[in-house]
Enzyme design. Structure first.
Site: not given
Ligand SMILES: Cc1cc2nc3c(=O)[nH]c(=O)nc-3n(C[C@H](O)[C@H](O)[C@H](O)COP(=O)(O)O)c2cc1C
Length: 267
Positions: A33-35, A110, A177-178, A180, A182, A231
């Site tokens: 998941p990536m915001t 997510q 999303h459990g 980081h 939050y 997560r």
């Molecule tokens: C731009 C960006 C946005 C992210 N947004 C989320 C998110 O919305 N939810 C989440 O659980 N993790 C988010 N992450 C974390 C990523 O899912 C991921 O865990 C992180 O890039 C590290 O990669 P790895 O877990 O493979 O080491 C984000 C990471 C980046 C770089």
């Protein structure tokens, strides 16, 4: 992407189909998941279906969406983060789900509530104060309000409603999303959960009640066969050195009640 023959052979298992009792995937590559911050007032942008489908076509077997907000006024403070509630946002998620499903890959949104951790770079203010277990971002830093019993129940319901909508739209599963630091994680961590009622306690098992009740509500909303992922992380963005479980046994004691409540997959 061009791989050497040796690298391609080593990576081959990643591209083999995956199958379990509840879901099948065309490959084992999962997009984290990536915001993205491209939504407009919480509504996914018109380019979102093609953004996600492009990843699915490129051998990603499971696409987990950017974090999307559940239906609480203070679930997030970024209007360019999408919601997973409201007719306008759900209508915009439908073509995303349809586009990814058409590739044969799976799409799991997510579901997110930021609790007391808001993005400090964003100036937009939600129509309600930050809410969290004890009104603290981390030990010693007060911010927003401690949730009432009614707030907690409404928040659990908001997660369940969003999960039900995900299923209605044809998503293959959901991720909570459990991690980081939050909201759900704020309940797990003693540094942010200082409650003395049934939502807090000295043990991680006691502080897991919010996650357990949320998972139960989601499970009740989506039925027995729909995959639920959560997560988790030891670290918190407020405190990278934080640890919830210090040993494998403690880890198992943390995870087991979540499985019993209905979790199928951990990320
Ligand atoms: C731009 C960006 C946005 C992210 N947004 C989320 C998110 O919305 N939810 C989440 O659980 N993790 C988010 N992450 C974390 C990523 O899912 C991921 O865990 C992180 O890039 C590290 O990669 P790895 O877990 O493979 O080491 C984000 C990471 C980046 C770089």
């Amino acid at each position: 992407m061009m791989l050497t023959a040796q690298a391609a052979s080593a990576a081959a298992p990643l591209f083999a189909p995956f199958s379990s009792a509840k879901f099948s995937l065309p490959s084992r590559v999962v997009m984290a998941p990536m915001t993205r911050s491209f939504a407009i007032s919480g509504v996914p942008a018109i380019a979102a279906p093609e953004y996600y489908a492009r990843r699915a076509r490129a051998d990603v077997g499971l696409v987990i969406s950017e974090a999307t907000l559940v239906g609480r006024p203070s679930a997030g403070n970024e209007p360019d983060v999408p919601r997973f509630w409201g007719e306008d946002a759900l209508a915009a998620w439908q073509p995303v789900v349809t586009a990814v499903n058409a590739t044969g890959s799976a799409f799991w949104p997510q579901l997110w509530h930021v609790g007391a951790v808001r993005n400090p770079m964003v100036k937009w203010t939600p129509p309600a104060p930050p809410e969290s277990p004890s009104g603290v971002v981390k030990p010693g830093r007060e911010y927003g309000v401690a949730m009432t019993e009614a707030d907690i129940e409404a928040t659990i319901d908001a997660f369940a409603q969003a999960a039900a909508q995900a299923r209605r739209l044809g998503a293959g599963g959901v991720e909570l999303h459990g991690a980081h630091g939050y909201l759900i994680d704020q309940f797990f961590w003693a540094g942010t959960n200082q409650r003395t009622d049934r939502w807090g306690g000295a043990t991680l098992a006691e502080r897991s009640r919010f996650a357990v009740e949320t998972i139960r509500a989601v499970r009740a909303a989506v039925g027995a066969s729909f995959p639920i992922c959560i997560r988790l992380s030891q670290w918190k963005q407020q405190e990278f050195a934080a640890r919830l479980a210090m040993t494998p046994d403690e880890m198992l004691a943390w995870l087991r009640p979540l499985i019993d409540a209905g979790v199928d997959v951990f990320q």
